[in-house]
Write an enzyme that holds these catalytic residues in place. Structure first.
Site, PDB file in Angstrom:
ATOM      1  NE  ARG A  52       3.764  14.478   1.568  1.00  0.00           N
ATOM      2  CZ  ARG A  52       3.118  15.621   1.629  1.00  0.00           C
ATOM      3  NH1 ARG A  52       1.869  15.279   1.052  1.00  0.00           N
ATOM      4  NH2 ARG A  52       3.482  16.820   2.024  1.00  0.00           N
ATOM      5  CE1 TYR A 104       6.761 -11.787   1.212  1.00  0.00           C
ATOM      6  CE2 TYR A 104       5.406  -9.811   1.586  1.00  0.00           C
ATOM      7  CZ  TYR A 104       6.629 -10.447   1.322  1.00  0.00           C
ATOM      8  OH  TYR A 104       7.720  -9.809   2.021  1.00  0.00           O
ATOM      9  CE  LYS A 201       9.323  -9.711  -3.264  1.00  0.00           C
ATOM     10  NZ  LYS A 201       8.586  -9.850  -2.695  1.00  0.00           N
TER      11      LYS A 201
HETATM   12  C1  LIG Z   1       8.125  -9.914  -1.659  1.00  0.00           C
HETATM   13  C2  LIG Z   1       6.483 -10.092  -1.478  1.00  0.00           C
HETATM   14  C3  LIG Z   1       5.607  -8.836  -1.077  1.00  0.00           C
HETATM   15  C4  LIG Z   1       5.899  -7.730  -0.653  1.00  0.00           C
HETATM   16  O1  LIG Z   1       6.354  -6.623  -1.136  1.00  0.00           O
HETATM   17  P1  LIG Z   1       8.007  -5.823  -0.604  1.00  0.00           P
HETATM   18  O2  LIG Z   1       8.030  -5.675  -2.121  1.00  0.00           O
HETATM   19  O3  LIG Z   1       8.835  -6.661   0.124  1.00  0.00           O
HETATM   20  O4  LIG Z   1       7.179  -4.843  -0.059  1.00  0.00           O
HETATM   21  C5  LIG Z   1       3.954  -8.756  -1.104  1.00  0.00           C
HETATM   22  N1  LIG Z   1       4.112  -9.846  -2.168  1.00  0.00           N
HETATM   23  C6  LIG Z   1       4.504 -10.839  -3.142  1.00  0.00           C
HETATM   24  C7  LIG Z   1       3.985 -12.179  -3.355  1.00  0.00           C
HETATM   25  C8  LIG Z   1       5.853 -10.540  -2.727  1.00  0.00           C
HETATM   26  O5  LIG Z   1       6.467 -11.645  -2.759  1.00  0.00           O
END
Ligand SMILES: *Cc1c(COP(=O)(O)O)cnc(C)c1O
Length: 385
Positions: A52, A104, A201
């Protein structure tokens, strides 16, 4: 590190943090599947005690991401939302946050529905108008959190101008850089104190793993977030750290192609009679095109289109043969999403109306397939509208 920083972005994406493994020379960072580490004697270890706290695969990833954003430390978490939640642990009850109003959906949700219960307060402003940020800062404001471009309307915030205001007022600035990646935008170079990503992403890029990161610029932040990783435990697994290390190696080439394809698709859509509006910072018609040219290295592959009605949007979505109707973005494949019922369902009809998110709006994450095939698919789907 100082020497490594002089190298180009693509070189750093492949090499920083990713030196060959010492024992065997393996050119890829191994996945260290261990929860604990043998200690030689009481009080003596090889730098690792419990997974951790540290894991060599995760450590390598943190070094890589730190280099790419030009920060001084990076801290990876199990998702983007875990990273944002960790970010907010720098505050205490009574502190105030100014946030872009077009962030988001999950960010506004964790702020309003979870963290507000712990005495934090949040003000949402259209941060694309810098004066709005200045006007919202109060004596108890600790953090300004912005996203640029925003999701899904693609509004741009002037990072350097907002950073100047924050620093004059003793407030820290965090930037969610998920939509452009460090290849296309470098917020720290423009004055941001912390950069945050959903690595799910573009950084991962292959739609096969979740993750989040905070990249910091000050030793006290590094100490804070290392401690939070240890205390709260929302860290990234060794396997997903490995997937991300692998994804990051091709970040530069992927982003070049995403950017090239995004421009072609935006132009095509802008000229299509069924498309009532295209929101893409790379088009001259975008109200902040000039700012995007100044602060970004490209425009990326995120864009939104207005199709006029829910029925039109659904006909378009159902007719796609190559692109997928799906949540998420930033993968090699073209992904199309309906913000009103997917990413922005939670903010309700009034919230959506305020941000300009209509039932006919579709968001497209343009992939890196052959751009002729992407355009042909969009064209045949638009024919059904
Ligand atoms: C997807 C996204 C998040 C959240 O991230 P996760 O990995 O789904 O928890 C935050 N900010 C933006 C701009 C995103 O596209």
């Amino acid at each position: 590190m100082a020497e490594a920083m002089k190298r180009g972005f693509a070189t750093r994406a492949i090499h920083d943090g990713q030196e060959p493994e010492k024992l065997t020379g393996a050119v890829n960072v191994p996945i260290f599947l261990t929860s604990t580490y043998q200690q030689e004697e009481i009080g003596k270890n090889k730098g690792h005690e419990y997974a951790r706290l540290t894991n060599p695969t995760r450590d390598a990833l943190e070094e890589s991401l730190c280099s790419l954003e030009g920060g001084t430390s990076a801290h990876v978490f199990g998702s983007g939302m875990a990273a944002i939640t960790a970010l907010c642990t720098m505050m205490k009850s009574g502190d105030h946050v100014v946030c872009s109003d077009n962030v988001y959906g999950g960010t506004a949700r964790v702020f309003d529905k979870v963290l507000a219960n712990y005495g934090l307060t949040f003000t949402y402003v259209d941060s694309s108008v810098t004066e709005n940020v200045a006007a919202a800062i109060r004596p108890e404001t600790r953090l300004v959190h912005i996203e640029t471009p925003t999701n899904p309307m693609m509004a741009i915030t002037d990072i350097a101008a907002v950073a100047r205001i924050c620093h004059e007022r003793g407030v820290e600035l965090s930037v969610d850089n998920t939509f452009l990646s460090p290849y296309l935008q470098q917020p720290i170079a423009m004055g941001a104190d912390i950069v945050m990503h959903s690595t799910t992403k573009f950084l991962n890029g292959h739609s096969d793993g979740l993750g989040g990161v905070l990249i910091c610029t000050k030793p006290e932040q590094a100490e804070r977030f290392r401690f939070v990783q240890k205390c709260t435990g929302g860290i990234l697994s060794p396997f997903e750290s490995y997937l991300l290390l692998r994804g990051v190696k091709t970040l530069a080439v992927r982003m070049k192609q995403h950017d090239a394809n995004g421009r072609v698709v935006a132009r095509f859509l802008e000229g299509h009679p069924k498309v009532k509006a295209v929101f893409y910072p790379g088009l001259e018609s975008h109200p902040q095109h000039g700012l995007a040219v100044r602060q970004q290295r490209g425009f990326g592959s995120m864009l939104s289109i207005e199709l006029g009605s829910l029925e039109n949007a659904n006909r378009f979505a159902k007719s796609l043969r190559l692109g997928f109707l799906a949540e998420s973005l930033g993968g090699v494949e073209t992904l199309v999403c309906h913000p009103a019922t997917m990413t922005h369902a939670a903010i309700g009809p009034e919230g959506r109306a305020r941000l300009g998110i209509t039932d006919g709006l579709m968001r497209i994450s343009v992939g890196i397939e052959d751009v002729e095939d992407i355009v042909a698919d969009l064209e045949q789907a638009l024919d059904q509208v």
